[in-house]
Design an enzyme around this catalytic site. Structure first.
Site, short mmCIF file in Angstrom:
data_model
loop_
_atom_site.label_atom_id
_atom_site.label_comp_id
_atom_site.label_asym_id
_atom_site.label_seq_id
_atom_site.Cartn_x
_atom_site.Cartn_y
_atom_site.Cartn_z
N ARG A 52 3.52 -0.87 -7.93
CA ARG A 52 4.78 -0.16 -8.14
C ARG A 52 5.12 0.77 -6.97
O ARG A 52 6.21 0.71 -6.40
CB ARG A 52 4.62 0.67 -9.42
CG ARG A 52 5.83 1.38 -9.90
CD ARG A 52 5.46 2.11 -11.19
NE ARG A 52 5.04 1.16 -12.23
CZ ARG A 52 5.87 0.51 -13.02
NH1 ARG A 52 7.16 0.74 -12.93
NH2 ARG A 52 5.43 -0.33 -13.92
N THR A 53 4.16 1.61 -6.59
CA THR A 53 4.39 2.57 -5.50
C THR A 53 4.55 1.85 -4.17
O THR A 53 5.41 2.19 -3.34
CB THR A 53 3.23 3.58 -5.43
OG1 THR A 53 3.11 4.21 -6.70
CG2 THR A 53 3.46 4.63 -4.37
N LYS A 81 -16.49 -3.36 4.67
CA LYS A 81 -17.66 -3.59 5.53
C LYS A 81 -18.22 -2.25 6.01
O LYS A 81 -19.02 -2.20 6.94
CB LYS A 81 -17.28 -4.45 6.74
CG LYS A 81 -16.82 -5.85 6.38
CD LYS A 81 -16.45 -6.62 7.64
CE LYS A 81 -15.54 -7.79 7.34
NZ LYS A 81 -14.54 -7.96 8.41
N ARG A 102 -2.33 5.23 0.32
CA ARG A 102 -2.83 5.56 -1.00
C ARG A 102 -4.33 5.33 -0.98
O ARG A 102 -4.81 4.37 -0.38
CB ARG A 102 -2.21 4.65 -2.06
CG ARG A 102 -2.61 5.08 -3.48
CD ARG A 102 -1.97 4.17 -4.48
NE ARG A 102 -2.22 4.58 -5.84
CZ ARG A 102 -1.34 5.23 -6.59
NH1 ARG A 102 -0.18 5.58 -6.08
NH2 ARG A 102 -1.61 5.52 -7.83
N HIS A 130 0.76 13.39 -5.29
CA HIS A 130 1.61 12.20 -5.14
C HIS A 130 3.02 12.75 -4.89
O HIS A 130 3.89 12.66 -5.74
CB HIS A 130 1.53 11.38 -6.43
CG HIS A 130 2.16 10.02 -6.33
ND1 HIS A 130 2.53 9.45 -5.14
CD2 HIS A 130 2.46 9.12 -7.29
CE1 HIS A 130 3.04 8.25 -5.38
NE2 HIS A 130 3.01 8.03 -6.69
#
Ligand SMILES: [Zn+2]
Lengths: 303, 155
Positions: A52-53, A81, A102, A130
């Site tokens: 969504r974001t 890794k 994010r 956020h």
């Protein structure tokens, strides 16, 4: 000055800067195809998936005519890794002019902003911040109420863990709001935020029942009450229905009332509310694209 | 005064240097570690489990030929807030100092939040001191507050 500034936490922006973003978002809504970033590259680094974001940010970048590089899940990158966040950010900041990121860990965006040569826009760092969500919430309030000052705002549901409500309280503190917190005992607003409000002289009330406040507010901000948050499942069973909004409850609410929700919703807003003109949550999500266009354009100094 | 002098005699006297007194006995090795005393060439002597009216059991450290900067010594305020420094020159106490909690704490303390980035990558922690009494440290990264009770000293 927003130009070249990272947006990690909502408190990074002053009142004037918040108002500038809201003004620009309105400008982009009126004319969404302004190709101000033609030929420029923006990175979108999603160390944990959030479709969504990510789609909202990437739509904003595309609308501005910019190009997106990056990844949508850390499993697809060298971070699995063992590459450090620092190394990933150092590398990507050589390629892109701005990084949207994010990350599941709290503080990751602040750390990245210290390591990066280019501005960072935090698209969520764990349960911490956020800020683009907060700004789109404020844009939505401004748009539906015609102002941000002196709003009566009810926040309902999980007020203990909900980062969106915590950031919103901090950002709205510039605009003399009155808050009504409606939550079960286990999920009440934490003391640190109530202390913050007292220190700023902002009035608030605490309630257990939505019906006590619903008729007197301008904004009803709903959040999810998640089962996992309860230490006592019987308590969850006992309270869960009290935090569900039904259309019948809206009958004598103010005509200007609008219902917001950061989405995704589960069942806390009954679907019979969706067709009520006071339901604003889908439009709110659309506003996210204009708000993110405003954030990116102002940081890159093209607007 | 006579009494104090007797107690101090339990750890040998120094000609020049610093005596750090009133360290809570259980935090002696934390103070040594914070000041990096295990890595300096100076003569360091310490006594621990000495009787103290204020602290119950206290420790005392004597560092020969070493005079600390305020910024350096204030770091120990996190584990020894009542510490007193005696600056010694030619066997005489020429100055007494107390420690102050600094406004910022860099390194030394671990962020209590297990989901904080500083607990997952090699990052020097950085806190703003939100309250000195009781101690509250706000993490620059995750923005969570580590309290005195939750405080853990690195290494
Ligand atoms: Zn932290």
């Amino acid at each position: 000055m927003i130009k070249n500034k990272s947006l990690v936490s909502i408190t990074d922006f002053t009142k004037d800067e918040i108002l500038r973003i809201i003004e620009l978002a309105a400008d982009f809504e009126a004319d969404p195809n302004q190709r101000l970033l033609e030929g420029r590259i923006i990175a979108s680094l999603f160390f944990e998936p959030s479709t969504r974001t990510r789609l909202s940010f990437e739509t904003a970048i595309n609308r501005l005519g910019g190009r997106v590089i990056g990844f949508s899940d850390a499993n697809a990158t060298s971070t699995t890794k063992g590459e450090t966040l620092k190394d990933t950010i150092k590398m990507v900041s050589n390629y892109a002019e701005l990084i949207v990121m994010r990350h599941p860990l709290e503080g990751a965006a602040r750390y990245a902003s210290e390591q990066s040569r280019v501005p960072i826009v935090n698209a969520g760092d764990g349960a911490n911040q956020h800020p683009s969500q907060t700004l789109l919430d404020m844009f939505s309030m401004h748009k539906t109420q015609g102002r941000l000052d002196n709003l009566k705002i009810a926040m309902v549901g999980d007020l203990k863990y909900g980062r969106t409500v915590h950031s919103l309280i901090q950002a709205m503190s510039h605009f003399s709001p009155t808050f009504y917190f409606v939550a079960p005992d286990e999920l009440k607003m934490p003391n640190e935020y109530k202390d913050f409000l007292r220190a700023h002289g902002i009035p608030f009330e605490e309630h257990r029942d939505m019906n006590e406040v619903i008729d007197k507010v301008d904004i009803l901000y709903m959040t999810r009450v998640q089962k996992e948050r309860f230490s006592d499942l019987l308590e969850y069973q006992r309270v869960k229905d009290a935090y569900i909004l039904h259309n019948s409850m809206l009958e004598s609410t103010r005509p200007n009332l609008r219902i917001l929700h950061p989405l995704p919703r589960v069942n806390e807003i009954s679907t019979d509310v969706d067709s009520n003109p006071k339901a604003y949550y889908f439009k709110q999500a659309e506003n996210g694209v204009y708000t993110r266009m405003a954030i990116i354009a102002s940081i890159l100094g093209v607007k | 005064m006579c009494n104090v002098n007797n107690k101090e005699l339990k750890v040998s006297a120094i000609k020049n240097g610093t005596v750090i007194d009133h360290i809570p006995a259980e935090n002696l090795f934390k103070v040594i570690s914070i000041l990096g005393l295990e890595n300096i060439p100076n003569q360091v002597t310490f006594g621990t489990n000495l009787e103290s009216r204020k602290l119950g059991r206290k420790s005392i450290i004597k560092v020969a030929d070493k005079f600390f900067e305020d910024a350096e010594i204030n770091k120990i305020s996190l584990v020894a807030p009542q510490a007193k420094l005696n600056i010694i020159r030619d066997y005489e106490v020429v100055e007494k100092r107390v420690v102050n909690v600094p406004d910022e704490v860099v390194g030394i303390v671990k962020c209590f939040n297990p989901k904080c980035i500083t607990n997952h990558e090699p990052i020097v922690t950085h806190f703003a001191v939100q309250s000195k009494q009781p101690l509250e440290l706000k993490c620059r990264y995750c923005e969570k507050v580590t309290t005195e009770k939750q405080m853990e000293i690195i290494k």
